[in-house]
Design an enzyme around this catalytic site. Structure first.
Site, short mmCIF file in Angstrom:
data_model
loop_
_atom_site.label_atom_id
_atom_site.label_comp_id
_atom_site.label_asym_id
_atom_site.label_seq_id
_atom_site.Cartn_x
_atom_site.Cartn_y
_atom_site.Cartn_z
N HIS A 144 -80.01 -49.88 56.99
CA HIS A 144 -80.27 -50.25 55.58
C HIS A 144 -79.04 -50.01 54.71
CE1 HIS A 144 -84.56 -50.16 56.81
NE2 HIS A 144 -84.17 -49.08 57.49
N SER A 157 -53.97 -61.16 43.42
CA SER A 157 -54.61 -61.90 42.34
C SER A 157 -53.54 -62.36 41.37
CB SER A 157 -55.61 -60.98 41.63
OG SER A 157 -55.82 -61.43 40.31
N LYS A 182 -54.39 -55.96 42.64
CA LYS A 182 -55.36 -56.39 43.65
C LYS A 182 -54.75 -56.68 45.02
CE LYS A 182 -59.18 -57.41 43.38
NZ LYS A 182 -60.30 -58.04 42.69
N GLU A 217 -63.16 -62.90 54.17
CA GLU A 217 -64.08 -63.63 53.28
C GLU A 217 -64.17 -65.10 53.66
OE1 GLU A 217 -63.70 -62.39 48.85
OE2 GLU A 217 -61.88 -61.70 49.83
#
Ligand code: ARG
Length: 473
Positions: free
Chosen positions: A167, A288, A294, A301
């Site tokens: 979980h 970024s 970043k 992804e």
């Protein structure tokens, strides 16, 4: 009305347009053409044609001199295609007719005889199968490379402790090596599935002709041998019409992508500074344009995102098939782009992921710290009590109360003094502290499939042996 027959008709624009009164509409030509994408099959088309022609000659359906001319022409076409010099034309619709047209240009009438006892219907099914078989072999090799990268990392981190989750909450300590080996198993099954799919891909449709077979005394077994097919498709109608082999492959590919996507999701989480379990090498990350600080995990992804695209192709192929009456229908031309893109996407994803795994840098100190939170050894305490004669359900209650106490105190279970622990159960003794450590917890799960460092090292050795056996097959 003047008889059409009496007028001298020009040579038909298309090999099939002899019965037509007007040339095909330009828009229809573009709409029905597949040469823009099926030219990918060109070398397989040539290979299939060579085998077909040799069989025709062996059966004396084609003369030796025609065979020689066809072989010479096809070899020339092969060179043109490989060298990027072949002039593809929309007028010739698809890869098959483009090659046939060029062959006739090169060798004349002999080229016109190649299509004896054959149809584009059995030809295209053969080409796709030949192509897919090669891709399956390459993909299996890529899966193996990824598995090897996983084994390396797993061996390196056989004793690195991290929190295992259920979980997405801390559950029990596990070793990082063990966690990585979970993916080894998934990719092992993926490889098994691909191997199984390959058996059904590797059946020869040629000989089915348009749908009903041919009146010529063909030798399908000979063609199968020459093209390394392990069987001949047993029913001509089935051979030209079903694309279940492509669907099956897309399903196998989807499962690989699903596994990659889960792994990608974990990498994204682990890279987040709240976890900070791993560092991805800079060469796999992007920045970024607005936030200078970043470092983004774009590669995992994108792999996660691309899985959706492959699942889409699987659905497209299923939907393509479901309403088609037997036998061949032009709908089937639509099988290629999803199938080609499935292969491209899968191959790129596997390649990039393998480098990523090999370059992955674990941060054991952060993993350990995270495993210390969330009372991850609570089950070990319960098991300890069971070994001292307490029933598991009672032990569960004892540990729950101890956890509550530790939470109030703001420490871990091993931070509670023995006297406090004894308040929850008199069965607890000072030997309890070694079961409450992370290292004690993982080391105790020392069986096949367990997370103990020793079990992980043994699993790595078994994994290497498995890959070696695959290699010998
Ligand atoms: N380009 C076609 C395809 O991909 C080849 C087979 C065409 N057959 C036909 N009867 N029109 O399916």
């Amino acid at each position: 009305m003047a008889s059409r027959q009496s007028k001298k008709r020009p040579e038909p624009a298309q090999p099939w347009s002899g019965r037509f009164d007007e040339p095909v509409d330009e828009l229809v030509k573009r709409f029905t053409a597949s040469v823009g994408f099926d030219q990918l099959l060109a070398l397989h088309d040539v290979r299939g044609s060579l085998a077909h022609a040799r069989m025709l000659a062996a059966r004396e359906i084609l003369s030796p001199s025609d065979l020689a001319a066809i072989e010479r022409g096809l070899k020339q076409i092969e060179r043109e295609v490989s060298g990027g010099k072949f002039a593809w034309s929309l007028d010739a619709e698809d890869v098959h007719l483009n090659i046939e047209r060029r062959l006739v240009e090169l060798v004349g009438d002999a080229g016109k005889r190649l299509h004896t006892a054959r149809s584009r219907n059995d030809q295209v099914a053969t080409d796709v199968r030949l192509w897919l078989r090669g891709e399956i072999d390459r993909i299996a090799g890529q899966l193996e490379a990824l598995q090897r990268a996983l084994l390396e990392q797993a061996e390196r981190h056989a004793a690195t402790v991290m929190p295992g989750f259920t979980h997405l909450q801390v559950a029990q300590p596990v070793t990082f090596g063990h966690h990585l080996l979970a993916y080894f198993e998934m990719f092992e099954r993926d490889r098994e599935r691909l191997g199984d799919c390959r058996r059904r891909v590797n059946r020869l449709p040629l000989g089915a002709a348009a749908l009903a077979g041919t009146t010529f005394p063909i030798d399908r077994a000979r063609v199968a041998r020459e093209l390394d097919f392990n069987e001949v498709a047993a029913n001509s109608i089935d051979a030209v019409s079903d694309r279940d082999f492509a669907i099956e492959f897309a399903a196998c590919a989807s499962l690989v992508m699903m596994h990659l996507s889960r792994f990608a999701e974990e990498l994204v989480l682990w890279m987040n500074p709240r976890f900070a379990f791993v560092r991805l090498p800079d060469r796999f990350c992007t920045g970024s344009s607005i936030m200078p600080q970043k470092k983004n995990p774009d590669v995992p992804e994108l792999v996660r995102g691309k899985s959706a695209r492959v699942f889409g192709h699987l659905m497209a192929l299923l939907a393509l098939m479901k309403g088609q009456p037997l036998a061949y229908n032009k709908d089937n031309q639509e099988d290629k782009e999803p199938l080609f893109d499935t292969v491209d996407t899968l191959r790129d994803s596997l390649a990039v992921f393998t480098s990523l795994v090999a370059g992955l840098e674990a941060r054991p100190e952060n993993m350990r710290e995270a495993a210390l939170e969330g009372f991850s050894t609570a089950t070990d305490l319960a098991d300890y009590l069971v070994r001292k004669g307490v029933a598991f359900r009672d032990a569960h209650g004892v540990v729950a109360r101890a956890v509550r106490e530790a939470e109030l105190t703001g420490c871990g279970l091993s931070g509670l003094p023995l006297a406090v622990l004894k308040r929850f159960s008199s069965a607890i003794d000072k030997d309890v502290f070694q079961v409450l450590t992370l290292e004690g917890s993982v080391a105790a799960r020392d069986h096949i499939g367990g997370t103990a460092p020793r079990a992980v090292r043994a699993a790595v050795a078994r994994g290497r042996k498995r890959l070696a056996i695959w290699g010998e097959q």
